[in-house]
Write an enzyme that holds these catalytic residues in place. Structure first.
Site, PDB file in Angstrom:
ATOM      1  N   GLY A 125      -3.731   3.553  -1.733  1.00 56.22           N
ATOM      2  CA  GLY A 125      -4.735   2.835  -0.962  1.00 56.22           C
ATOM      3  C   GLY A 125      -4.952   1.439  -1.509  1.00 56.22           C
ATOM      4  O   GLY A 125      -4.010   0.669  -1.686  1.00 56.22           O
ATOM      5  N   SER A 126      -6.194   1.119  -1.818  1.00 59.65           N
ATOM      6  CA  SER A 126      -6.531  -0.205  -2.339  1.00 59.65           C
ATOM      7  C   SER A 126      -6.157  -0.375  -3.812  1.00 59.65           C
ATOM      8  O   SER A 126      -6.275  -1.474  -4.358  1.00 59.65           O
ATOM      9  CB  SER A 126      -8.036  -0.464  -2.173  1.00 59.65           C
ATOM     10  OG  SER A 126      -8.388  -0.518  -0.806  1.00 59.65           O
ATOM     11  N   THR A 148       0.826  -1.222   0.000  1.00 56.43           N
ATOM     12  CA  THR A 148       0.000   0.000   0.000  1.00 56.43           C
ATOM     13  C   THR A 148       0.852   1.259   0.000  1.00 56.43           C
ATOM     14  O   THR A 148       1.867   1.342   0.697  1.00 56.43           O
ATOM     15  CB  THR A 148      -0.926   0.006   1.226  1.00 56.43           C
ATOM     16  OG1 THR A 148      -1.702  -1.191   1.221  1.00 56.43           O
ATOM     17  CG2 THR A 148      -1.857   1.206   1.201  1.00 56.43           C
ATOM     18  N   PRO A 150       0.895   5.825  -0.073  1.00 55.13           N
ATOM     19  CA  PRO A 150       0.116   6.975   0.397  1.00 55.13           C
ATOM     20  C   PRO A 150      -0.950   7.455  -0.578  1.00 55.13           C
ATOM     21  O   PRO A 150      -2.018   7.896  -0.166  1.00 55.13           O
ATOM     22  CB  PRO A 150       1.194   8.046   0.615  1.00 55.13           C
ATOM     23  CG  PRO A 150       2.444   7.279   0.910  1.00 55.13           C
ATOM     24  CD  PRO A 150       2.339   6.037   0.082  1.00 55.13           C
ATOM     25  N   GLY A 195     -23.634  -0.432  28.523  1.00 55.57           N
ATOM     26  CA  GLY A 195     -23.947   0.922  28.959  1.00 55.57           C
ATOM     27  C   GLY A 195     -22.683   1.752  29.138  1.00 55.57           C
ATOM     28  O   GLY A 195     -21.749   1.676  28.338  1.00 55.57           O
ATOM     29  N   GLU A 210      -5.436 -13.842   2.341  1.00 57.43           N
ATOM     30  CA  GLU A 210      -5.450 -12.676   3.230  1.00 57.43           C
ATOM     31  C   GLU A 210      -6.880 -12.288   3.592  1.00 57.43           C
ATOM     32  O   GLU A 210      -7.176 -11.966   4.753  1.00 57.43           O
ATOM     33  CB  GLU A 210      -4.750 -11.489   2.573  1.00 57.43           C
ATOM     34  CG  GLU A 210      -4.716 -10.260   3.469  1.00 57.43           C
ATOM     35  CD  GLU A 210      -4.022  -9.058   2.841  1.00 57.43           C
ATOM     36  OE1 GLU A 210      -4.078  -7.967   3.430  1.00 57.43           O
ATOM     37  OE2 GLU A 210      -3.436  -9.211   1.750  1.00 57.43           O
ATOM     38  N   ARG A 211      -7.782 -12.329   2.620  1.00 56.86           N
ATOM     39  CA  ARG A 211      -9.172 -11.971   2.901  1.00 56.86           C
ATOM     40  C   ARG A 211      -9.831 -12.981   3.833  1.00 56.86           C
ATOM     41  O   ARG A 211     -10.605 -12.612   4.719  1.00 56.86           O
ATOM     42  CB  ARG A 211      -9.948 -11.861   1.587  1.00 56.86           C
ATOM     43  CG  ARG A 211      -9.550 -10.653   0.763  1.00 56.86           C
ATOM     44  CD  ARG A 211     -10.110 -10.709  -0.650  1.00 56.86           C
ATOM     45  NE  ARG A 211      -9.481  -9.673  -1.479  1.00 56.86           N
ATOM     46  CZ  ARG A 211      -9.509  -9.650  -2.807  1.00 56.86           C
ATOM     47  NH1 ARG A 211     -10.129 -10.617  -3.470  1.00 56.86           N
ATOM     48  NH2 ARG A 211      -8.911  -8.695  -3.470  1.00 56.86           N
TER      49      ARG A 211
END
Length: 389
Positions: free
Chosen positions: A133-134, A128, A130, A340, A243-244
């Site tokens: 990304g994908s 990856t 900068p 809560g 990986e997925r």
């Protein structure tokens, strides 16, 4: 279902690994989460126990076991209240080492895969960027051949183990004019001059080291090319299915842990004269999430069984990551709500789980990318085949 996929040997391994984590890892988790640094000794302990070599060849110190040992490894790591620690471990063993084993030369395997299995070297996968990304094909990092060397320039970001690592598996363009057909993969020792790494400050995964890495005229031997030149994109695509699935299994295990913890809390927490596990709204919400998590788990196991047989399960793995990470996010959100005000407190595990879980639909390809890949397969009838036989 357990007997379908897990033998008695698997269950013994689970008990042994769980015991190891409780004794050797859990006492340090809070310290590592606060410092953002995992002490080096634990890598060596994992190596000594053989946990980094589960699926790797015996000639390099591995055990060559089936992928359901990997399932156990991933599931148990998600249940010790630090997805960041888990990420540091599985990114080393299933991202960096996967490429070492698949594309590394015999010399690279002897030097780096063997040391990775023993825990003496830590690896990081650098894909990856900068501005990318994908978009793997849009990478800008280059590797220019010069005599008997390659000279690498560029940058990578969101790299797990980017500071810890002794070596990087780096994807770079060797022929930029060819687009994704001009990408190659290299091994880069982190002692090489010209490398700088900057630690990134993250919302979650606080224990793990995530870095941005810059390469400024980094010279590496031509022998550090992994596999064939300009075959990097197919190599990367080839490993995305596993990986997925790893991220899908992480998600269902993380959600299971949240649900189990919340059930225990509901059994003890009292309001309006009774324990809150008697309130229908909470009961029905919880069992709905439990049902969805169980569906994901069964699907993930089935996909892993096919991958273990050598089938190319890119469609199923993409579906698994898309659905499991979404289901985990929703389940953990509800579990935090059921605690809560205590759910919002750092001393309870749901606050950290909530932050850590948000990486699921982002890392390893965003959910939006997963949907587009599936759209091409389902709507456009595109048939993806193994990139490398």
């Amino acid at each position: 279902m357990n007997s379908m996929y897990f033998t008695e040997e698997h269950q013994l391994f689970r008990a042994s690994f769980r015991d190891f984590l409780q004794k050797e890892v859990v006492p340090y988790i809070e310290q590592w989460e606060k410092s953002g640094t995992i002490d080096r000794f634990i890598w060596k302990k994992f190596g000594e126990m053989g946990f980094f070599g589960i699926n790797y060849p015996t000639q390099y110190g591995g055990m060559n076991l089936d992928l359901f040992y990997t399932v156990i490894f991933l599931e148990e790591l998600q249940k010790i209240k630090s997805s960041g620690f888990a990420a540091a471990m599985w990114a080393h063993v299933y991202l960096a080492m996967t490429h070492l084993n698949a594309e590394g030369s015999e010399s690279i395997k002897q030097d780096y895969l063997t040391a990775s299995i023993s825990g003496d070297k830590i690896g990081a996968l650098c894909i990856t960027e900068p501005f990318g990304g994908s978009d793997v094909a849009g990478m800008r990092t280059t590797a220019v051949k010069s005599g008997d060397k390659y000279i690498i320039n560029g940058s990578k970001t969101f790299i797990t183990n980017g500071l810890y690592a002794d070596y990087y598996i780096v994807a770079a363009k060797t022929q930029p004019e060819l687009g994704n057909k001009g990408i190659s993969v290299f091994l880069v020792d982190t002692n090489t001059p010209g490398i700088s790494a900057t630690k990134l400050d993250k919302l979650g995964w606080r224990a793990s080291d995530t870095a941005e890495i810059a390469f400024d005229n980094v010279e590496i031997p031509i022998s550090n090319l992994m596999g064939e030149p300009n075959k990097g994109f197919p190599y990367i695509m080839q490993h995305f299915a596993s990986e997925r699935l790893i991220m899908a299994i992480n998600a269902h295990a993380r959600a299971e842990y949240a649900i189990d913890y919340t059930i225990e809390y509901m059994e003890q927490r009292q309001a309006f004269g009774t324990t809150i596990n008697k309130f229908q709204a909470l009961r029905h919400t919880l069992v709905e999430h439990a049902t969805e998590v169980e569906h994901c788990k069964i699907f993930n196991y089935a996909a892993m069984a096919r991958l273990d047989k050598g089938e190319y399960v890119v469609k199923e793995a993409t579906m698994a990551k898309l659905k499991s990470t979404k289901v985990a996010d929703e389940a953990i959100y509800s579990c935090l709500q059921m605690l809560g005000g205590y759910g919002y407190m750092e001393e309870y595990p749901l606050a950290r789980l909530f932050r850590d879980s948000r990486l699921g639909p982002i890392g390893g390809g965003t959910s939006e990318i997963m949907k587009e890949i599936l759209s091409k397969m389902i709507l456009d009838k595109q048939n993806y085949k193994p990139a490398v036989e």
